[in-house]
Design an enzyme around this catalytic site. Structure first.
Site, PDB file in Angstrom:
ATOM      1  N   SER A 128      55.551  -7.386  45.006  1.00 49.20           N
ATOM      2  CA  SER A 128      56.352  -7.411  43.750  1.00 49.20           C
ATOM      3  C   SER A 128      55.577  -8.099  42.733  1.00 49.20           C
ATOM      4  O   SER A 128      56.127  -7.974  41.581  1.00 49.20           O
ATOM      5  CB  SER A 128      57.847  -7.878  43.955  1.00 49.20           C
ATOM      6  OG  SER A 128      57.663  -9.281  44.785  1.00 49.20           O
ATOM      7  N   HIS A 188      56.192  -0.463  44.553  1.00 48.56           N
ATOM      8  CA  HIS A 188      57.056  -1.468  44.397  1.00 48.56           C
ATOM      9  C   HIS A 188      58.561  -0.995  44.645  1.00 48.56           C
ATOM     10  O   HIS A 188      59.006  -0.513  43.611  1.00 48.56           O
ATOM     11  CB  HIS A 188      56.719  -2.219  43.467  1.00 48.56           C
ATOM     12  CG  HIS A 188      57.644  -3.549  43.204  1.00 48.56           C
ATOM     13  ND1 HIS A 188      57.923  -3.973  42.092  1.00 48.56           N
ATOM     14  CD2 HIS A 188      58.481  -4.024  44.205  1.00 48.56           C
ATOM     15  CE1 HIS A 188      59.063  -4.898  42.352  1.00 48.56           C
ATOM     16  NE2 HIS A 188      59.262  -5.117  43.783  1.00 48.56           N
ATOM     17  N   ASN A 207      59.654  -6.949  37.421  1.00 50.70           N
ATOM     18  CA  ASN A 207      59.779  -8.330  37.628  1.00 50.70           C
ATOM     19  C   ASN A 207      59.267  -9.230  36.552  1.00 50.70           C
ATOM     20  O   ASN A 207      59.891 -10.308  36.239  1.00 50.70           O
ATOM     21  CB  ASN A 207      59.128  -8.706  39.067  1.00 50.70           C
ATOM     22  CG  ASN A 207      60.161  -8.239  40.260  1.00 50.70           C
ATOM     23  OD1 ASN A 207      61.213  -7.923  40.185  1.00 50.70           O
ATOM     24  ND2 ASN A 207      59.503  -8.246  41.121  1.00 50.70           N
TER      25      ASN A 207
END
Ligand code: 3H9
Length: 690
Positions: free
Chosen positions: A414, A435, A485
């Site tokens: 990630s 991901h 993220n």
């Protein structure tokens, strides 16, 4: 006649064919073409009946969604479907609608105006307008209850989910299923009904029910809509429109529907959802990877790691019918992983999402293993081990040894660099990031991370694969945290800061939930596992700039073993059903830690909570766009555009004055705000992603 509609004859049956690829949307020219065909066949003495069919892969998938933007901009008056549908219904010769693929939205409305409907068994029909923030606008809410009854019409119009041909037959929407060639079957059906009086849907009343039967249906639907489609106006409008069908004449009902349709059409909700519709398709367009790029076969895969992510990813592949080899290092971990998968599947059966038979078939596709034997026979490997560079490199070196040339080697990292992971192999072009977001079997987003040397074929394959897996694949560049993220980091950082400054845990989550998020940021952390971020922060601690404020609450919660839902405690405590309950202990702990850190406590408004969390997303998003790690802006950038970039910029400047350089406005945001422009207008030559 327009090129989009053709009229031909099969002796005494006229055949109207719509040819507006790819999905025969009712774009300008199509309704006109159908109207002209109806006029011609009415005049033709040889013709006894007619069939209307879609050319290519489908019947009509609806009104042309691109036209809605023109309508709200005052550049189009809309497709003018209502008069066309009345003309069809008034046609003296029976008209049979022949359906394959999807009859959605205006497509189903068109079909319901015909006198009969036949379909192939794998066809689907639906009124999905609510998913675009709209309601059916061409009498769908009036004709559907007349054919299918009130309960079915309410469900279809308010929830927007399609139904299969067999269900549509049972509901009364279809008159017959045709096995074999649709056109010949429809023509034969047309001959059966030729010469008989043509039934008009709008004149039917037998399924409209009585007020005392209908009232509980509408009440239950409204309650469900308020809960499941929280804050959305279209589902409630759709229910109102169907209710009008049960209380008013067809013409009056149509007027109510028109009024509600236009209210929805001119709403921000519909503008945003239509943007999402095209956005989800736009992501497939990658400037340097044309549609024709060859793709590699993916007929079976192996997954390394059967933890939360690996197990979820195994379910994703199994659900798409792709066999999976699932590898763990020891028996205990493998058994735990398999037990989790079984538990998740059992929950879906309980919730009625899947049948037991479906689950049994999926489980057969997942083959557990403790070794790399068999990896030489798979087309793709997805690595989903713990987030640590050394471990990932070890796994990739092994994969390089055991997999045959050409196998796609994907990592579910990630945050870590794809290029560094790839450097452990001798085949850089085959390495890519895939991901998945947690829970992998539920979340639709799939980031596809392009390394420096990833081949175009491998990227094209993964983009295509994402669709097969039911995911929205988005190509991103290889920066820390990629796009999801990297943006999520500042969003959750602010959520923690707010708690550390005195906001309540529930107050932070509630403010963002009320704004429209599916969950608050702290509850989301508990769901995903607070330890995931903790592990990542430890990995990157050496990169932190000294003197810059860092959130500490989650690290400290993790040090106490409070990882979130998986340990039963995190920001909240969880009961047996995994329901979140406020935990006074957390409040006390955070207050103590804040005092130790010397952070003054204050009352914080919901407005500040929302602005800080969302503008943190927007500011980071602006940097990512400018740096070229994303090809286009997504939801938060759209939101910022609707607020106005000048307003967003000024608020961020206020935060900068109060909270220092972490709030320095992104140069792109500053520039666009000063020029009075929007993110939607930003089109930069691509760097990292193309
Ligand atoms: C409506 O009908 C309102 C009415 O009540 C009347 C009011 C007056 N329009 O999804 P795909 C494009 S509202 C324009 O990749 P699939 C799509 O953008 C409408 N374009 O294929 C894409 O273009 P591109 C109600 C449309 O096989 C290409 O077609 N109807 C439309 O995975 C292929 O699409 C709906 O909401 C459209 N209506 O799925 C149905 N539909 O290649 C919306 C598609 O340039 N559509 N395109 O990227 C769908 O659900 C799916 O597209 C469908 C096909 C299931 C049909």
């Amino acid at each position: 006649m327009s090129d989009l509609v053709q009229l031909t004859k099969d002796n005494d049956v006229a055949i109207i064919t719509i040819n507006n690829p790819p999905v025969n949307a009712l774009s300008p020219g199509v309704p006109e073409g159908i109207a002209e065909a109806i006029e011609q066949l009415q005049k033709d003495g040889d013709i006894q009946a007619a069939v209307l069919i879609g050319g290519g892969r489908t019947f009509v998938a609806g009104a042309d969604i691109k036209e809605f933007g023109k309508m709200t901009a005052g550049k189009s008056r809309g497709p003018g479907l209502l008069p066309l549908l009345l003309k069809i219904e008034d046609c003296r010769k029976p008209l049979v609608m022949a359906i394959h693929g999807t009859a959605f939205g205006g497509g189903l409305e068109l079909a319901m105006a015909g006198h009969y409907r036949v379909a192939v068994p794998n066809a689907q029909v639906g009124q999905p307008e609510v998913k675009l923030g709209l309601i059916p606008g061409a009498a769908g809410t009036q004709r559907l209850p007349r054919l299918a009854g009130v309960a079915k019409a309410v469900e279809m119009c308010a929830e927007g989910n399609p139904i299969k041909a067999q269900d549509a037959l049972q509901a009364g929407i279809l008159d017959r299923l045709i096995d074999g060639d649709l056109l010949s079957g429809a023509v034969a059906f047309a001959r059966e009904v030729a010469g008989k009086p043509a039934p008009k849907t709008c004149e039917r009343k037998d399924k409209l029910g009585a007020p005392e039967q209908n009232a509980p249906i509408f009440a239950a639907a409204r309650e469900a809509a308020r809960k499941k489609q929280r804050g959305m106006m279209a589902p409630l409008a759709a229910i109102d429109a169907v209710e009008a069908a049960t209380k008013l004449s067809f013409e009056e009902g149509c007027q109510i529907e028109q009024k509600l349709f236009l209210e929805c059409l001119f709403s921000d909700q519909s503008r945003a959802l239509i943007h999402v519709f095209f956005g989800e398709r736009e992501v497939a367009r990658i400037p340097d990877i044309p549609k024709e790029t060859s793709v590699l076969p993916v007929n079976n895969v192996a997954i390394v790691g059967a933890g939360t992510m690996g197990g979820g990813i195994a379910m994703v592949f199994a659900n798409a019918g792709i066999p999976v080899l699932l590898k763990e290092v020891d028996r205990a971990a493998l058994d735990r992983g398999l037990a989790n998968i079984q538990k998740n599947y059992a929950n879906s059966v309980k919730r009625g999402r899947f049948t037991q038979q479906y689950i049994d078939e999926r489980l057969k596709l997942i083959e557990p293993t403790l070794s790399f034997d068999g990896f030489s026979g798979v087309d793709m490997v997805v690595e989903a081990v713990f987030e640590g560079m050394a471990l990932k490199k070890e796994v990739f070196a092994e994969l390089d040894r055991v997999c045959r040339p050409g196998t796609i080697l994907a990592t579910n990292t990630s945050t870590l660099s794809i290029d560094e992971i790839a450097s452990a192999t001798s085949r850089l072009p085959s390495v890519i990031g895939t991901h998945f977001f947690s829970p992998a079997n539920v979340m639709r987003l799939l980031e596809i991370v392009r390394g420096q040397a990833t081949s175009k074929e491998v990227i094209a394959t993964c983009m295509q694969l994402s669709k097969r897996l039911g995911k929205i694949g988005v190509l991103v560049g290889n920066c820390t945290g990629f796009v999801g993220n990297r943006m999520f980091g500042p969003y959750r950082r602010e959520a923690q800061f707010l708690v550390e400054e005195g906001a309540g845990v529930e107050a932070v989550d509630k403010a963002l939930y009320d704004f429209g998020m599916a969950m608050g940021p702290l509850a989301t952390g508990d769901l995903a596992g607070l330890d995931v971020g903790w592990r990542i922060r430890k990995e990157y601690r050496h990169l932190q700039k000294p003197g810059i404020r860092q959130p500490f609450a989650e690290d400290k919660l993790c040090e106490l073993g409070r990882y979130g839902q998986k340990t039963g405690v995190g920001w909240y405590k969880y009961d047996e059903q995994r329901r979140a309950l406020p935990d006074p202990e957390v409040t006390q702990l955070v207050r103590k830690w804040a005092a130790e850190a010397g952070i003054p406590q204050r009352q914080i408004s919901a407005e500040e909570i929302v602005d800080r969390c969302l503008y943190a997303l927007v500011n980071e998003g602006a940097r990512i766009l400018e740096e070229g790690y994303a090809l286009r802006g997504g939801g938060p950038m759209w939101y910022a555009d609707t607020v106005g970039l000048k307003t967003v910029y000024e608020r961020i400047r206020e935060f900068e004055k109060r909270h220092d350089e972490i709030w320095a406005p992104a140069p792109l945001l500053k520039q666009l705000a000063e020029q009075g422009r929007a993110f939607a207008e930003f089109n930069k030559p691509r760097t990292a992603t193309a």
